[in-house]
Design an enzyme around this catalytic site. Structure first.
Site, PDB file in Angstrom:
ATOM      1  N   SER A 142       0.824  -1.208   0.000  1.00 49.93           N
ATOM      2  CA  SER A 142       0.000   0.000   0.000  1.00 49.93           C
ATOM      3  C   SER A 142       0.859   1.260   0.000  1.00 49.93           C
ATOM      4  O   SER A 142       1.958   1.273   0.573  1.00 49.93           O
ATOM      5  CB  SER A 142      -0.879  -0.017   1.247  1.00 49.93           C
ATOM      6  OG  SER A 142      -1.407   1.258   1.491  1.00 49.93           O
ATOM      7  N   TYR A 167      -2.045  -0.438  10.057  1.00 52.14           N
ATOM      8  CA  TYR A 167      -2.262  -0.966   8.704  1.00 52.14           C
ATOM      9  C   TYR A 167      -0.978  -0.846   7.876  1.00 52.14           C
ATOM     10  O   TYR A 167      -0.511  -1.810   7.266  1.00 52.14           O
ATOM     11  CB  TYR A 167      -3.412  -0.203   8.037  1.00 52.14           C
ATOM     12  CG  TYR A 167      -3.574  -0.505   6.563  1.00 52.14           C
ATOM     13  CD1 TYR A 167      -3.955  -1.776   6.134  1.00 52.14           C
ATOM     14  CD2 TYR A 167      -3.344   0.479   5.599  1.00 52.14           C
ATOM     15  CE1 TYR A 167      -4.092  -2.053   4.775  1.00 52.14           C
ATOM     16  CE2 TYR A 167      -3.485   0.209   4.251  1.00 52.14           C
ATOM     17  CZ  TYR A 167      -3.862  -1.060   3.841  1.00 52.14           C
ATOM     18  OH  TYR A 167      -3.999  -1.341   2.507  1.00 52.14           O
TER      19      TYR A 167
HETATM   20  N1  NAD Z   1      -8.528  -0.172  -2.430  1.00 55.22           N
HETATM   21  C1  NAD Z   1      -7.441   0.550  -2.183  1.00 55.22           C
HETATM   22  O1  NAD Z   1      -7.429   1.764  -2.365  1.00 55.22           O
HETATM   23  C2  NAD Z   1      -6.177  -0.099  -1.689  1.00 55.22           C
HETATM   24  C3  NAD Z   1      -5.048   0.731  -1.514  1.00 55.22           C
HETATM   25  C4  NAD Z   1      -3.867   0.149  -1.047  1.00 55.22           C
HETATM   26  C5  NAD Z   1      -3.806  -1.209  -0.801  1.00 55.22           C
HETATM   27  N2  NAD Z   1      -4.930  -1.980  -0.965  1.00 55.22           N
HETATM   28  C6  NAD Z   1      -4.817  -3.413  -0.676  1.00 55.22           C
HETATM   29  O2  NAD Z   1      -5.347  -4.140  -1.763  1.00 55.22           O
HETATM   30  C7  NAD Z   1      -5.945  -5.341  -1.308  1.00 55.22           C
HETATM   31  C8  NAD Z   1      -7.376  -5.427  -1.804  1.00 55.22           C
HETATM   32  O3  NAD Z   1      -8.079  -4.289  -1.314  1.00 55.22           O
HETATM   33  P1  NAD Z   1      -9.618  -4.033  -1.612  1.00 55.22           P
HETATM   34  O4  NAD Z   1      -9.775  -2.554  -1.733  1.00 55.22           O
HETATM   35  O5  NAD Z   1     -10.093  -4.927  -2.687  1.00 55.22           O
HETATM   36  O6  NAD Z   1     -10.237  -4.450  -0.203  1.00 55.22           O
HETATM   37  P2  NAD Z   1     -11.473  -5.398   0.155  1.00 55.22           P
HETATM   38  O7  NAD Z   1     -11.654  -5.265   1.634  1.00 55.22           O
HETATM   39  O8  NAD Z   1     -12.635  -5.083  -0.713  1.00 55.22           O
HETATM   40  O9  NAD Z   1     -10.929  -6.829  -0.206  1.00 55.22           O
HETATM   41  C9  NAD Z   1     -10.227  -7.651   0.677  1.00 55.22           C
HETATM   42  C10 NAD Z   1     -10.982  -8.956   0.805  1.00 55.22           C
HETATM   43  O10 NAD Z   1     -10.218  -9.823   1.644  1.00 55.22           O
HETATM   44  C11 NAD Z   1     -11.088 -10.512   2.490  1.00 55.22           C
HETATM   45  N3  NAD Z   1     -10.330 -10.882   3.688  1.00 55.22           N
HETATM   46  C12 NAD Z   1      -9.861 -10.051   4.653  1.00 55.22           C
HETATM   47  N4  NAD Z   1      -9.216 -10.754   5.584  1.00 55.22           N
HETATM   48  C13 NAD Z   1      -9.266 -12.053   5.197  1.00 55.22           C
HETATM   49  C14 NAD Z   1      -8.778 -13.253   5.742  1.00 55.22           C
HETATM   50  N5  NAD Z   1      -8.119 -13.272   6.911  1.00 55.22           N
HETATM   51  N6  NAD Z   1      -9.006 -14.421   5.094  1.00 55.22           N
HETATM   52  C15 NAD Z   1      -9.690 -14.410   3.908  1.00 55.22           C
HETATM   53  N7  NAD Z   1     -10.184 -13.308   3.349  1.00 55.22           N
HETATM   54  C16 NAD Z   1      -9.977 -12.136   3.984  1.00 55.22           C
HETATM   55  C17 NAD Z   1     -12.232  -9.566   2.775  1.00 55.22           C
HETATM   56  O11 NAD Z   1     -13.434 -10.256   3.107  1.00 55.22           O
HETATM   57  C18 NAD Z   1     -12.356  -8.791   1.469  1.00 55.22           C
HETATM   58  O12 NAD Z   1     -13.367  -9.345   0.639  1.00 55.22           O
HETATM   59  C19 NAD Z   1      -5.808  -5.317   0.204  1.00 55.22           C
HETATM   60  O13 NAD Z   1      -4.652  -6.037   0.556  1.00 55.22           O
HETATM   61  C20 NAD Z   1      -5.616  -3.854   0.523  1.00 55.22           C
HETATM   62  O14 NAD Z   1      -4.915  -3.667   1.731  1.00 55.22           O
HETATM   63  C21 NAD Z   1      -6.098  -1.451  -1.412  1.00 55.22           C
END
Ligand code: NAD
Length: 353
Positions: A142, A167
């Protein structure tokens, strides 16, 4: 770089019912031939689970239109036995770890969720990659690892030792663990530092979605740091394009002068490289919400916004130097904020009304 042809491969996508994960799986359905795609997600209720079910339902319908095998497992990355069994059963070629507890502010009130999913969960994935060798592990990091860094744009060469949220600390830990496993066990790993990803069926905890929910209820939105925060927004299709390209190019395995592996390890920024002021962003958002008919034509936006100071854990600016991604994978994000927010607004209209 070692090229990987994804056709006929077995691919694991964690967080498959999540925002970015569901888009990635759909893209793999379309582009990869003869593959077996396994998705895992624990469907936790950090935000409205119906949105995760909606994404999953769409995937289950879409998969029948393409020549892929699709298996979804409802389970937790922190369950070591489950992860071990899954890897033993499928012998994955490529793993994309997107499952994580996301969000900066939630980590202040619910730190346990971050340790479970982002530390223990990530460890279980990387251990399984060691026990059942993979061609490439790609994982989500991130932009928050840059913390309060003042030098912009943020480069992967900059020091990132000063996280300002748990985080961010877990994401930086993932990069450290990946480096260690790449070195010790010669596992090719690539970390992707995402910069504020948005789009249709996105995350309701993110500002653009939360603002929309409030504005339609006639509530006032609070814009932190008096609207002067800058965010490098990236449309979800751009992120997915970047992930798919990176999946196909693993850092090369080679030996150093000491005869030991030079870690096949890489980290890239993936972001638009054009940070926008939060205030400009919300102005475009409200224009597109009016255009899509989510807000009435005569909506008085000025009366529904309040400029307030910074929040703990927040950072004033995120700004990606994504030149390395362009150099190695020929890719830069293309979708403008207006196009992206238009798609979001139209989706919002059809989903909620
Ligand atoms: N969306 C953004 O702007 C952004 C920015 C930086 C980093 N990220 C990273 O990208 C990745 C995806 O983000 P996103 O926006 O799609 O988030 P999201 O929360 O929509 O997707 C993450 C998914 O992982 C699942 N999850 C969480 N913990 C879990 C576990 N222990 N076991 C199984 N499933 C689990 C959740 O149910 C969720 O559906 C994440 O790692 C997030 O930290 C996202």
């Amino acid at each position: 770089m070692e090229k990987i042809n994804l056709d006929n491969k077995c691919i694991l996508v964690t967080g498959a019912a999540g925002f970015i994960g569901s888009y990635l799986v759909h893209r793999l359905f379309k582009d990869v031939k003869g593959a077996t795609i396994v998705g895992i997600d624990n469907m936790n209720d950090y935000y409205d689970v119906r949105l995760k079910e909606y994404r999953l339902k769409k995937l289950n319908v879409q998969c029948s239109m393409f020549h892929v095998q699709w298996h979804f497992v409802r389970g937790d990355l922190a369950d070591k036995d489950l992860i071990e069994k899954l890897f033993a059963q499928y012998n994955f070629d490529v793993v994309v770890n997107l499952a994580a507890q996301a969000g900066v502010r939630y980590s202040i009130t619910n730190p346990d969720a971050y340790i479970q999913s982002n530390i223990i969960g990530f460890y279980n994935i990387i251990e399984a990659c060691r026990n059942h060798p993979v061609e490439h592990l790609v994982y989500a990091s991130s932009s928050s690892v840059y913390g309060g860094n003042k030098k912009v744009p943020f480069s992967t060469d900059d020091r990132v030792d000063n996280p300002v949220s748990l985080y961010a600390a877990t994401k930086k830990s993932n990069e450290l663990m990946a480096h260690c496993y790449s070195k010790l066990y010669d596992i090719p790993t690539t970390g992707l530092r995402f910069f504020t990803v948005y789009g249709p069926a996105g995350r309701p905890d993110m500002a653009y979605f939360g603002f929309t929910n409030k504005l339609i209820k006639g509530e006032t939105i609070q814009i932190f740091n008096y609207g002067n925060c800058r965010r490098d927004f990236t449309y979800v299709d751009d992120i997915v394009e970047g992930i798919v390209r990176v999946m196909q190019g693993a850092p090369e395995r080679k030996k150093g002068e000491d005869g030991l592996p030079v870690p096949p390890y890489a980290v890239y920024n993936i972001g638009g490289g054009q940070p926008e002021k939060l205030l400009d962003f919300v102005n475009i958002l409200q224009e597109e919400l009016v255009r899509a008919g989510v807000l009435p034509k005569d909506f008085d936006f000025e009366a529904h916004k309040q400029l307030v100071p910074m929040q703990p854990g927040d950072v004033p600016a995120t700004f990606a130097d994504a030149t390395a991604l362009e150099r190695d994978f020929g890719f830069t994000p293309k979708i403008s904020l207006r196009e992206g927010l238009r798609d979001f607004s139209e989706w919002y209209k059809s989903y909620y009304k």
